[in-house]
Write an enzyme that holds these catalytic residues in place. Structure first.
Site, mmCIF file in Angstrom:
data_model
loop_
_atom_site.group_PDB
_atom_site.id
_atom_site.type_symbol
_atom_site.label_atom_id
_atom_site.label_comp_id
_atom_site.label_asym_id
_atom_site.label_seq_id
_atom_site.Cartn_x
_atom_site.Cartn_y
_atom_site.Cartn_z
ATOM 1 N N ASP A 384 -22.478 -28.109 -5.339
ATOM 2 C CA ASP A 384 -21.544 -29.233 -5.246
ATOM 3 C C ASP A 384 -21.154 -29.555 -3.796
ATOM 4 O OD1 ASP A 384 -19.629 -31.070 -5.803
ATOM 5 O OD2 ASP A 384 -18.369 -29.755 -7.044
ATOM 6 N N LYS A 493 -29.336 -28.186 -11.286
ATOM 7 C CA LYS A 493 -28.231 -27.572 -12.043
ATOM 8 C C LYS A 493 -27.349 -28.724 -12.503
ATOM 9 C CE LYS A 493 -24.337 -24.384 -11.193
ATOM 10 N NZ LYS A 493 -23.712 -23.599 -10.102
ATOM 11 N N TRP A 494 -27.297 -28.946 -13.816
ATOM 12 C CA TRP A 494 -26.552 -30.069 -14.401
ATOM 13 C C TRP A 494 -25.207 -29.520 -14.880
ATOM 14 C CZ3 TRP A 494 -28.913 -34.946 -16.669
ATOM 15 C CH2 TRP A 494 -27.971 -35.711 -17.376
ATOM 16 N N ASP A 495 -24.159 -29.903 -14.194
ATOM 17 C CA ASP A 495 -22.837 -29.327 -14.449
ATOM 18 C C ASP A 495 -21.965 -30.317 -15.229
ATOM 19 O OD1 ASP A 495 -20.719 -27.569 -14.223
ATOM 20 O OD2 ASP A 495 -20.722 -27.481 -12.042
ATOM 21 N N CYS A 543 -25.021 -26.191 -17.221
ATOM 22 C CA CYS A 543 -23.838 -25.471 -16.751
ATOM 23 C C CYS A 543 -22.646 -26.319 -17.172
ATOM 24 C CB CYS A 543 -23.934 -25.392 -15.226
ATOM 25 S SG CYS A 543 -22.446 -24.807 -14.399
ATOM 26 N N ASP A 565 -18.671 -18.622 -14.674
ATOM 27 C CA ASP A 565 -18.324 -18.581 -13.254
ATOM 28 C C ASP A 565 -17.873 -17.192 -12.842
ATOM 29 O OD1 ASP A 565 -19.025 -21.065 -12.496
ATOM 30 O OD2 ASP A 565 -17.046 -21.961 -12.763
HETATM 31 C C1 DGJ Z 1 -18.762 -25.084 -11.890
HETATM 32 C C2 DGJ Z 1 -19.995 -24.241 -11.843
HETATM 33 O O1 DGJ Z 1 -19.982 -23.304 -12.857
HETATM 34 C C3 DGJ Z 1 -20.090 -23.569 -10.480
HETATM 35 O O2 DGJ Z 1 -21.191 -22.708 -10.447
HETATM 36 C C4 DGJ Z 1 -20.197 -24.633 -9.438
HETATM 37 O O3 DGJ Z 1 -21.383 -25.334 -9.587
HETATM 38 C C5 DGJ Z 1 -18.994 -25.565 -9.525
HETATM 39 N N1 DGJ Z 1 -18.800 -26.071 -10.852
HETATM 40 C C6 DGJ Z 1 -19.146 -26.716 -8.572
HETATM 41 O O4 DGJ Z 1 -18.181 -27.660 -8.715
#
Ligand code: DGJ
Length: 753
Positions: A384, A493-495, A543, A565
């Site tokens: 991010d 990584k799609w959050d 994610c 996390d």
């Molecule tokens: C939540 C994710 O789980 C973290 O690994 C990270 O990517 C943060 N968001 C970034 O905002």
């Protein structure tokens, strides 16, 4: 044998493991998986469908006598004056609503006249090889020789509403995939107010219910409670499967162990709102149900339209909890996960989130990459903060343009430099969100999910984009796709960092607002399908603020999901044990992080962090330029360990041996190769204790007749004997010596002699 004949023989052999029959005389459907049978009966005259049996494989379908139709005064044809009594007790295969079954039902509607009565009766069926895809939804799959499907068509003849119950079975796994499709054959629109995907009525044999619970950084802790009278349920109305509760439930006999005893389970192949419920009735029967949560759900079905509910996976295991787990793992590895990484080792990645948070630029990332590549790490992931003017979590979601004041020289330059080091490059995105401080929001404030006239509730200072609108999906997707095309990006990584609230779409009419959350989930699936189709070589990792969307729905699009996390090795024991109860180790995003751990402040040995991450996808979440030199020097060893064991970890059978959450002192699990030629045992002694004996550990899953040697005997100097028979290891076990200190871990590699 010529290849084609060999293939035919294999097909016949495999099909012997599964069969679906319908006996016209006794009106019993029987679905046989390799070790289980599932039976459904049709009640004479009224054609209700009844649940008859689910359990060990049976040789006969002579089971009509088990249908609870003849229990006076509950016989509808003989005693119509007590019709509700019949409906309220009969073990229904899939329920109607509001006509006399007072237990909570799986299906309900509201007609244009405002009425809610619905009753489903058998009309016809179809049995076929293979399995059809579910429109717009993730689902298990398999070829014609790998699975078979039964579609049972039911109907409410008054409403002209058809409900198709689908059941697919697999030749290699004891699992049944169930789903439900509703078709409006009537002349008026109808509102679907509840369409659960599976319902199962059976007698309660003193069962206990297992569910998974948690919060941010504490996902999927296992909870076991006795089933009591009334309803017990878990669910999510957060717009995602959630940190808090999980779309999984099992019910099991009290005496069940890892290796023996009855376990039933359901897992929802879906990532939005869900409910999983067991209700025990007045007569001691239970009704287990799973599907889209009915809260805030209302789907308008116009004449001629169909609604497809997502899939539920049902598993029965007579081989205890371990048997259940291995069935899910097998099914998901073979019939759910797709793409080029399905059966492949994943690159060891280093992610800069805990290394830098938002404070990074090209130079910092390249410093990390240089050091990491020299140690054998294979991919750099930029997390991010690379876009818009995002230097903290208050802005820029939606502005998917590279911030060149941080990424100096541009993204292509950075990626090329990383590639020159022999490393791949990956990037973080959060496509479903919009920051109020973004150009996108300033241009399109109406694109956020919102209730007109109300100030929207912020979470992490962001709103959720209304992806039910095609123009919103297209805009965000095109922006992100342009970034992915601009450089050699091989991982995404799609959050998703907030849950839904303020449910309202400015793109939907009033009578369709109840469709919003499901449509949003369908939109997410559509975007991810587009992504993996346009970029077929991409490794996608899902994610959600850690592990809030770790579910089978997401696994259909990404072969791995960030677990939590919390990367502290000790906290991870519970998180990973709960996750691995259902999901294969190959899917669990797990990294070695720095200490003191950023979430709990604990310091654990670097080796322990490595051994625990080895049970997942394996990577690093730290600034490799800043960690203690002694730790850094251990990385090449860990890299070699990953390469040595990952095939086994990804493909082998997982066995829980002891769980820290139960015993409070140690954790132990093993992965055994499918051909039983080797096994890897991980032992974590959480707390050291004074003056204790060595601990006896029994290692299941090995071939009784084979002899195994401890291949890494040098790591176990206290154990003098290094060769054992498989049955000795399983039933007699070995003694693991006490290790001095807390948070200590070791692995044992057993190899066939
Ligand atoms: C939540 C994710 O789980 C973290 O690994 C990270 O990517 C943060 N968001 C970034 O905002």
């Amino acid at each position: 044998m010529p290849v084609s004949r060999m293939a035919l023989w294999q097909t016949v052999e495999r099909n012997r493991n599964m069969n679906i029959t319908y006996n016209e005389k006794n009106r019993i459907f029987k679905l046989d998986t390799p070790n289980t049978s599932y039976c459904i009966g049709v009640v004479d005259e009224e054609n209700f469908l009844g649940h008859v049996y689910y359990g060990r494989l049976l040789g006969s379908d002579d089971l009509a006598y088990l249908m609870r139709t003849g229990e006076p005064p509950f016989v509808p044809s003989e005693n119509n004056r007590d019709r509700t009594s019949f409906l309220d007790t009969f073990p229904m295969e899939y329920t109607g609503h509001n006509l006399g079954d007072y237990r909570e039902g799986a299906f309900s509607v509201r007609t244009m006249g405002g009425h809610t009565g619905v009753s489903l009766s058998y009309v016809s069926h179809r049995i076929y090889d293979g399995k059809e895809a579910l429109d717009g939804l993730p689902a298990t799959f398999g070829g014609n020789d790998e699975c078979k499907t039964l579609d049972i068509v039911c109907e409410d003849s008054i409403l002209k509403l058809q409900v198709v119950l689908s059941y697919s079975i697999f030749a290699d796994t004891d699992a049944i995939a169930r789903s439900v499709k509703v078709i409006n054959n009537g002349g008026d629109a109808i509102y679907l107010t509840k369409v659960l995907s599976a319902c199962m009525d059976m007698d309660n044999a003193d069962y206990e219910m297992i569910t998974l619970h948690g919060s941010w950084a504490r996902e999927r802790a296992i909870q076991t409670c006795p089933i009591r009278k009334g309803k017990q349920s878990v669910g999510s109305v957060r717009g995602e499967s959630s940190h808090q509760e999980h779309p999984f439930m099992a019910w099991k006999s009290r005496t069940v162990t890892e290796e023996a005893g009855d376990v039933y389970a359901m897992n929802f192949v879906y990532s939005g709102n869900f409910i999983a419920q067991i209700e025990e009735s007045q007569f001691g029967s239970i009704r287990a149900m799973m599907g889209i949560h009915p809260e805030d759900f209302c789907w308008k079905l116009e004449p001629g339209e169909r609604f497809q509910a997502p899939e539920v996976i049902c598993v029965y295991s007579a081989k205890g909890l371990g048997g259940m787990t291995r069935n899910f793992h097998e099914l998901y590895r073979n019939h759910l996960i797709r793409g080029i990484y399905k059966d492949k080792k994943r690159p060891i990645l280093i992610n800069n989130w805990e290394a830098t948070y938002f404070d990074f630029d090209t130079d910092k990332l390249l410093d990390i990459a240089r050091q990491a590549s020299a140690l054998g790490i294979e991919m750099l992931v930029m997390d991010d903060g690379w876009f818009g003017h995002r230097n903290d979590d208050n802005s820029s979601l939606g502005d998917w343009f590279v911030n060149e004041s941080k990424i100096k020289g541009g993204l292509k330059y950075l990626v090329d430099e990383v590639n020159k080091l022999g490393m791949k490059f990956g990037i973080w995105v959060e496509p479903e969100m919009i920051s109020p401080d973004s150009d996108l929001y300033r241009e399109h404030p109406d694109w956020a999910i919102q209730i007109p006239g109300r100030v929207g509730s912020l979470a992490r200072n962001q709103y959720v984009l209304d992806l039910t609108r095609k123009e919103v999906r297209d805009c965000v997707y095109d922006r992100i796709a342009a970034v992915l095309r601009s450089a050699n990006i091989e991982y995404v990584k799609w959050d998703m960092n907030r849950q839904l609230s303020d449910l309202g779409s400015l793109g939907l009419p009033a009578d369709r607002q109840g469709e919003l959350v499901h449509r949003q989930t369908l939109a997410l699936y559509e975007m991810q399908e587009r992504l993996i189709t346009d970029f077929p070589n991409l490794l996608l990792e899902n994610c959600s603020g850690g592990g809030a969307r770790f579910d089978p729905g997401m696994l259909y699009y990404s072969p791995q999901i960030w677990c939590s996390d919390d990367a502290d090795a000790i906290e991870r024991l519970s998180i990973q044990a709960g996750t691995a109860l259902v999901y294969p180790l190959s899917t669990m995003g797990a990294h070695v992080s720095d200490c003191p751990n950023h979430t709990v402040g604990r310091t654990t040995p670097f080796e322990t962090r490595g051994y625990v991450a080895l049970a997942g996808t394996f990577g690093y979440e730290l600034d490799v330029t800043k960690i203690p030199e002694a730790d850094r020097n251990r990385i090449p060893e860990q890299v070699a360990m990953y390469h040595k064991y990952n095939d086994l970890v990804r493909q082998g059978d997982y066995y829980r041996i002891a769980h820290y959450a139960d015993n409070h002192f140690y954790d132990c699990y093993a992965v055994v190769a499918k051909d039983q030629s080797e096994a890897l045992v991980t032992y974590v002694q959480v707390l050291g204790r004074p003056n204790v004996h060595s601990r006896r550990i029994c290692i299941p899953g090995l071939d009784s007749e084979k002899t195994y040697v401890i291949e890494n005997a040098a790591d176990w100097p206290e154990i003098r004997q290094t060769a054992y028979r498989g049955d000795t290891l399983h039933y007699a076990g070995i003694h693991v010596p006490p290790i001095s200190g807390d948070f200590k871990a070791r692995i044992m590699h057993l190899k066939e002699k």
